[in-house]
Design a protein around this motif. Structure first.
Motif, PDB file in Angstrom:
ATOM      1  N   SER A  41       0.822  -1.219   0.000  1.00 12.31           N
ATOM      2  CA  SER A  41       0.000   0.000   0.000  1.00 12.31           C
ATOM      3  C   SER A  41       0.853   1.266   0.000  1.00 12.31           C
ATOM      4  O   SER A  41       0.438   2.297  -0.532  1.00 12.31           O
ATOM      5  CB  SER A  41      -0.910   0.023   1.226  1.00 12.31           C
ATOM      6  OG  SER A  41      -1.650  -1.154   1.342  1.00 12.31           O
ATOM      7  N   GLY A  45       0.250   3.014  -6.640  1.00 11.05           N
ATOM      8  CA  GLY A  45      -0.228   4.200  -7.333  1.00 11.05           C
ATOM      9  C   GLY A  45      -1.593   4.643  -6.809  1.00 11.05           C
ATOM     10  O   GLY A  45      -1.977   5.793  -6.977  1.00 11.05           O
ATOM     11  N   GLY A  46      -2.323   3.705  -6.221  1.00 11.06           N
ATOM     12  CA  GLY A  46      -3.644   4.027  -5.665  1.00 11.06           C
ATOM     13  C   GLY A  46      -4.715   4.275  -6.721  1.00 11.06           C
ATOM     14  O   GLY A  46      -5.804   4.766  -6.425  1.00 11.06           O
ATOM     15  N   MET A  47      -4.406   3.916  -7.956  1.00 11.51           N
ATOM     16  CA  MET A  47      -5.346   4.218  -9.049  1.00 11.51           C
ATOM     17  C   MET A  47      -6.622   3.411  -8.949  1.00 11.51           C
ATOM     18  O   MET A  47      -6.606   2.224  -8.612  1.00 11.51           O
ATOM     19  CB  MET A  47      -4.700   3.835 -10.373  1.00 11.51           C
ATOM     20  CG  MET A  47      -3.508   4.664 -10.700  1.00 11.51           C
ATOM     21  SD  MET A  47      -3.781   5.562 -12.187  1.00 11.51           S
ATOM     22  CE  MET A  47      -4.286   4.274 -13.249  1.00 11.51           C
ATOM     23  N   VAL A 168       4.191  -9.004  14.313  1.00  7.71           N
ATOM     24  CA  VAL A 168       3.716 -10.161  15.069  1.00  7.71           C
ATOM     25  C   VAL A 168       4.489 -11.382  14.573  1.00  7.71           C
ATOM     26  O   VAL A 168       4.388 -11.736  13.389  1.00  7.71           O
ATOM     27  CB  VAL A 168       2.196 -10.381  14.833  1.00  7.71           C
ATOM     28  CG1 VAL A 168       1.722 -11.677  15.462  1.00  7.71           C
ATOM     29  CG2 VAL A 168       1.403  -9.196  15.385  1.00  7.71           C
ATOM     30  N   GLY A 195      -0.870  -8.886   3.954  1.00  9.50           N
ATOM     31  CA  GLY A 195      -0.409  -8.725   2.573  1.00  9.50           C
ATOM     32  C   GLY A 195       0.371  -9.945   2.109  1.00  9.50           C
ATOM     33  O   GLY A 195       0.052 -11.092   2.468  1.00  9.50           O
ATOM     34  N   ASP A 215       7.580  -2.599  -9.731  1.00  5.54           N
ATOM     35  CA  ASP A 215       8.427  -1.409  -9.588  1.00  5.54           C
ATOM     36  C   ASP A 215       7.621  -0.186  -9.992  1.00  5.54           C
ATOM     37  O   ASP A 215       6.795  -0.242 -10.907  1.00  5.54           O
ATOM     38  CB  ASP A 215       9.645  -1.511 -10.517  1.00  5.54           C
ATOM     39  CG  ASP A 215      10.573  -2.625 -10.106  1.00  5.54           C
ATOM     40  OD1 ASP A 215      11.333  -2.434  -9.156  1.00  5.54           O
ATOM     41  OD2 ASP A 215      10.507  -3.713 -10.733  1.00  5.54           O
ATOM     42  N   ILE A 216       7.879   0.917  -9.334  1.00  5.71           N
ATOM     43  CA  ILE A 216       7.150   2.162  -9.611  1.00  5.71           C
ATOM     44  C   ILE A 216       8.127   3.336  -9.444  1.00  5.71           C
ATOM     45  O   ILE A 216       8.999   3.287  -8.570  1.00  5.71           O
ATOM     46  CB  ILE A 216       5.933   2.250  -8.662  1.00  5.71           C
ATOM     47  CG1 ILE A 216       5.063   3.453  -8.942  1.00  5.71           C
ATOM     48  CG2 ILE A 216       6.322   2.216  -7.210  1.00  5.71           C
ATOM     49  CD1 ILE A 216       3.709   3.386  -8.227  1.00  5.71           C
ATOM     50  N   ARG A 290       2.394  -7.105  -4.641  1.00  2.47           N
ATOM     51  CA  ARG A 290       0.926  -7.136  -4.584  1.00  2.47           C
ATOM     52  C   ARG A 290       0.488  -8.506  -4.053  1.00  2.47           C
ATOM     53  O   ARG A 290       0.919  -9.532  -4.586  1.00  2.47           O
ATOM     54  CB  ARG A 290       0.330  -6.938  -5.979  1.00  2.47           C
ATOM     55  CG  ARG A 290       0.772  -5.663  -6.688  1.00  2.47           C
ATOM     56  CD  ARG A 290       0.360  -5.747  -8.158  1.00  2.47           C
ATOM     57  NE  ARG A 290       0.804  -4.626  -8.970  1.00  2.47           N
ATOM     58  CZ  ARG A 290       1.967  -4.568  -9.619  1.00  2.47           C
ATOM     59  NH1 ARG A 290       2.851  -5.564  -9.513  1.00  2.47           N
ATOM     60  NH2 ARG A 290       2.263  -3.526 -10.366  1.00  2.47           N
ATOM     61  N   PRO A 291      -0.401  -8.514  -3.054  1.00  5.68           N
ATOM     62  CA  PRO A 291      -0.871  -9.808  -2.540  1.00  5.68           C
ATOM     63  C   PRO A 291      -2.016 -10.322  -3.419  1.00  5.68           C
ATOM     64  O   PRO A 291      -3.193 -10.125  -3.125  1.00  5.68           O
ATOM     65  CB  PRO A 291      -1.354  -9.457  -1.123  1.00  5.68           C
ATOM     66  CG  PRO A 291      -1.734  -8.007  -1.189  1.00  5.68           C
ATOM     67  CD  PRO A 291      -0.952  -7.367  -2.308  1.00  5.68           C
ATOM     68  N   GLY A 316      -4.716  -8.062  -4.408  1.00 10.22           N
ATOM     69  CA  GLY A 316      -4.009  -7.981  -5.691  1.00 10.22           C
ATOM     70  C   GLY A 316      -3.652  -6.582  -6.120  1.00 10.22           C
ATOM     71  O   GLY A 316      -3.082  -5.797  -5.359  1.00 10.22           O
TER      72      GLY A 316
HETATM   73  C1  LIG Z   1       4.065  -1.153  -7.588  1.00  9.80           C
HETATM   74  C2  LIG Z   1       2.637  -1.307  -7.146  1.00  9.80           C
HETATM   75  C3  LIG Z   1       1.655  -0.499  -7.719  1.00  9.80           C
HETATM   76  C4  LIG Z   1       0.334  -0.650  -7.317  1.00  9.80           C
HETATM   77  N1  LIG Z   1      -0.584   0.189  -7.859  1.00  9.80           N
HETATM   78  C5  LIG Z   1      -1.876   0.088  -7.473  1.00  9.80           C
HETATM   79  C6  LIG Z   1      -2.844   0.966  -7.970  1.00  9.80           C
HETATM   80  O1  LIG Z   1      -2.557   1.876  -8.755  1.00  9.80           O
HETATM   81  N2  LIG Z   1      -4.128   0.812  -7.552  1.00  9.80           N
HETATM   82  C7  LIG Z   1      -4.487  -0.152  -6.642  1.00  9.80           C
HETATM   83  O2  LIG Z   1      -5.665  -0.238  -6.271  1.00  9.80           O
HETATM   84  N3  LIG Z   1      -3.579  -1.007  -6.158  1.00  9.80           N
HETATM   85  C8  LIG Z   1      -2.296  -0.910  -6.550  1.00  9.80           C
HETATM   86  N4  LIG Z   1      -1.378  -1.776  -6.056  1.00  9.80           N
HETATM   87  C9  LIG Z   1      -1.853  -2.876  -5.189  1.00  9.80           C
HETATM   88  C10 LIG Z   1      -2.142  -2.401  -3.785  1.00  9.80           C
HETATM   89  O3  LIG Z   1      -0.942  -1.982  -3.236  1.00  9.80           O
HETATM   90  C11 LIG Z   1      -2.763  -3.542  -2.978  1.00  9.80           C
HETATM   91  O4  LIG Z   1      -3.973  -3.973  -3.560  1.00  9.80           O
HETATM   92  C12 LIG Z   1      -3.080  -3.117  -1.538  1.00  9.80           C
HETATM   93  O5  LIG Z   1      -2.199  -2.137  -1.107  1.00  9.80           O
HETATM   94  C13 LIG Z   1      -3.011  -4.300  -0.618  1.00  9.80           C
HETATM   95  O6  LIG Z   1      -3.143  -3.837   0.705  1.00  9.80           O
HETATM   96  P1  LIG Z   1      -2.897  -4.810   1.920  1.00  9.80           P
HETATM   97  O7  LIG Z   1      -3.149  -4.028   3.143  1.00  9.80           O
HETATM   98  O8  LIG Z   1      -3.670  -6.070   1.727  1.00  9.80           O
HETATM   99  O9  LIG Z   1      -1.374  -5.246   1.821  1.00  9.80           O
HETATM  100  P2  LIG Z   1      -0.052  -4.410   2.187  1.00  9.80           P
HETATM  101  O10 LIG Z   1      -0.173  -3.021   1.777  1.00  9.80           O
HETATM  102  O11 LIG Z   1       1.108  -5.188   1.675  1.00  9.80           O
HETATM  103  O12 LIG Z   1      -0.042  -4.390   3.761  1.00  9.80           O
HETATM  104  C14 LIG Z   1       0.334  -5.470   4.542  1.00  9.80           C
HETATM  105  C15 LIG Z   1       0.799  -4.876   5.852  1.00  9.80           C
HETATM  106  O13 LIG Z   1       0.965  -5.923   6.797  1.00  9.80           O
HETATM  107  C16 LIG Z   1       2.126  -5.675   7.539  1.00  9.80           C
HETATM  108  N5  LIG Z   1       2.551  -6.955   8.085  1.00  9.80           N
HETATM  109  C17 LIG Z   1       2.820  -8.101   7.397  1.00  9.80           C
HETATM  110  N6  LIG Z   1       3.153  -9.074   8.253  1.00  9.80           N
HETATM  111  C18 LIG Z   1       3.053  -8.547   9.501  1.00  9.80           C
HETATM  112  C19 LIG Z   1       3.267  -9.061  10.792  1.00  9.80           C
HETATM  113  N7  LIG Z   1       3.630 -10.325  10.988  1.00  9.80           N
HETATM  114  N8  LIG Z   1       3.108  -8.227  11.858  1.00  9.80           N
HETATM  115  C20 LIG Z   1       2.718  -6.925  11.682  1.00  9.80           C
HETATM  116  N9  LIG Z   1       2.507  -6.388  10.456  1.00  9.80           N
HETATM  117  C21 LIG Z   1       2.676  -7.195   9.392  1.00  9.80           C
HETATM  118  C22 LIG Z   1       3.097  -5.043   6.558  1.00  9.80           C
HETATM  119  O14 LIG Z   1       4.092  -4.313   7.241  1.00  9.80           O
HETATM  120  C23 LIG Z   1       2.143  -4.154   5.757  1.00  9.80           C
HETATM  121  O15 LIG Z   1       2.038  -2.897   6.361  1.00  9.80           O
HETATM  122  C24 LIG Z   1      -0.038  -1.642  -6.389  1.00  9.80           C
HETATM  123  C25 LIG Z   1       0.952  -2.428  -5.806  1.00  9.80           C
HETATM  124  C26 LIG Z   1       2.271  -2.278  -6.176  1.00  9.80           C
HETATM  125  C27 LIG Z   1       3.308  -3.147  -5.550  1.00  9.80           C
END
Ligand SMILES: Cc1cc2nc3c(=O)[nH]c(=O)nc-3n(C[C@H](O)[C@H](O)[C@H](O)COP(=O)(O)OP(=O)(O)OC[C@H]3O[C@@H](n4cnc5c(N)ncnc54)[C@H](O)[C@@H]3O)c2cc1C
Length: 356
Positions: A41, A45-47, A168, A195, A215-216, A290-291, A316
């Motif tokens: 996150s 890009g957050g698009m 954790v 994630g 990569d971004i 991306r997860p 994802g």
């Molecule tokens: C380069 C790139 C570009 C992207 N562009 C877009 C876009 O334009 N639009 C869009 O909608 N999505 C985009 N995405 C995807 C988007 O990032 C994800 O869909 C979203 O952020 C997933 O959020 P999440 O909270 O599930 O995972 P994450 O953001 O990966 O968060 C997981 C969190 O869990 C924490 N964590 C993990 N294990 C532990 C633990 N054991 N203890 C404590 N904390 C822990 C990590 O530190 C992290 O903060 C992009 C991703 C990437 C990599």
């Protein structure tokens, strides 16, 4: 021992929006935040783009997802008296004849009317990248400033004694019949929003996650006419002061979040083909994982054996759009035991689960 309703593990977009929502509903929540691992996150890009893929597809649930996303981001913006979501027009540049054919087909379908804007020709001056085949505009898109949103929420959680600034360690979580314990906390339920780290999570590693490295870049470039997002396979998102977010690569089954130099090179080469030598300078290069999931649906639900353990993950490449609407289903599961849709319920993978 501090007693809670929920311990949320992970302060990405999924964990933060979930903690915010449950807290606003009156539950006691703590969120474990690993200061040493940024997660996807914080680089995203957050698009939000309602029309995607080679066939310019509009998913059946897009309008519901957009409504949930707009409403939640507006609620957060209002609470903090700021803006986190920025509506933007998207100009999609045609890559080939098939995309032009798909555009004509989609433009004749009533449910696309809300989202498909007018086409533009190769002669259109306002598009600053070369577009020999023209393109079309997409409505109802934009971008979430994910870092700003996460920072606001983290500050709020800190101020309300809701954060534990520590990763954790999975083997330190004590799981009882109707609660979990960890570091002096006892919670009725623990929710993993970890994630791509889910790949190492012994409670949920049986779910088929697909790590998609990306990569971004942040660029400085020439001034362009307005703040329209340009999409040509990659996307170029104008920010302030002639800076741009530009991305993103996709490397399948690559779970290391470190930036890949070849990814940067690839992105800049692809931009170069469209900019006829206009000078763009790379200011920074970030990457994340991306997860994603093999069937492109999230992982939501209760652990099949350990009642206090839940997962909310697998968003994802589209977390900004999809998390708010899945959040509604998930909070109904947590608080009213109402099942989530079968397509996102982790019980679809029960045969892969190694717990009896
Ligand atoms: C380069 C790139 C570009 C992207 N562009 C877009 C876009 O334009 N639009 C869009 O909608 N999505 C985009 N995405 C995807 C988007 O990032 C994800 O869909 C979203 O952020 C997933 O959020 P999440 O909270 O599930 O995972 P994450 O953001 O990966 O968060 C997981 C969190 O869990 C924490 N964590 C993990 N294990 C532990 C633990 N054991 N203890 C404590 N904390 C822990 C990590 O530190 C992290 O903060 C992009 C991703 C990437 C990599």
């Amino acid at each position: 021992m501090k007693e809670l309703d929920f311990l949320i593990i992970g302060q990405g977009l999924a964990g933060s929006l979930l903690a915010w929502t449950l807290h606003r509903q009156g539950f006691s929540v703590n969120i474990a935040h690993d200061p040493d691992y940024a997660g996807a996150s914080r680089v995203a890009g957050g698009m939000i783009n309602p029309i995607t893929g080679l066939r310019l597809a509009l998913a059946d649930n897009t309008s519901r997802q957009l409504a949930a996303a707009n409403s939640l981001y507006q609620q957060i913006a209002d609470f903090f008296s700021t803006t986190v979501f920025y509506p933007r027009k998207i100009a999609r540049l045609f890559k080939n004849d098939q995309e032009q054919d798909w555009y004509r087909k989609r433009a004749s379908q009533p449910r696309y009317r809300e989202y498909l804007g007018e086409p533009f020709s190769p002669a259109t001056q306002t598009i600053p990248l070369s577009h020999e085949l023209g393109g079309f505009y997409i409505r109802k898109g934009g971008y979430l400033d994910t870092c700003k949103c996460l920072d606001l929420l983290l500050q709020y959680f800190d101020n309300n004694n809701m954060t534990v600034s520590s990763a954790v360690k999975y083997n330190q979580l004590q799981v009882n019949a109707d609660s979990i314990q960890w570091q002096g906390l006892q919670a009725r339920q623990a929710i993993f929003c970890d994630g791509a780290r889910m790949l190492n999570n012994p409670w949920f590693d049986w779910l088929p996650m697909q790590a998609l490295h990306g990569d971004i870049l942040t660029l400085r470039g020439p001034a362009i006419h307005d703040d329209t997002i340009l999409n040509f396979g990659n996307w170029l998102l104008p920010l302030q002061g002639n800076t741009y977010r530009y991305g993103a690569t996709i490397h399948v089954d690559h779970a290391d979040p470190a930036p890949v130099p070849a990814g940067r090179k690839q992105l800049l080469a692809e931009l170069n083909l469209r900019t006829s030598g206009k000078p763009f300078t790379c200011l920074s290069h970030h990457a994340g994982v991306r997860p994603a999931t093999r069937d492109r649906m999230p992982f939501i639900g209760k652990h099949p054996k350990y009642d206090p353990l839940f997962i909310f993950n697998g968003f994802g490449s589209k977390g900004s759009l999809t998390i708010p609407s899945y959040l509604k289903q998930f909070t109904r599961l947590l608080c009213q035991q109402k099942p989530v849709d079968a397509e996102c319920d982790i019980s679809r993978y029960l045969e892969a689960c190694h717990f009896d």
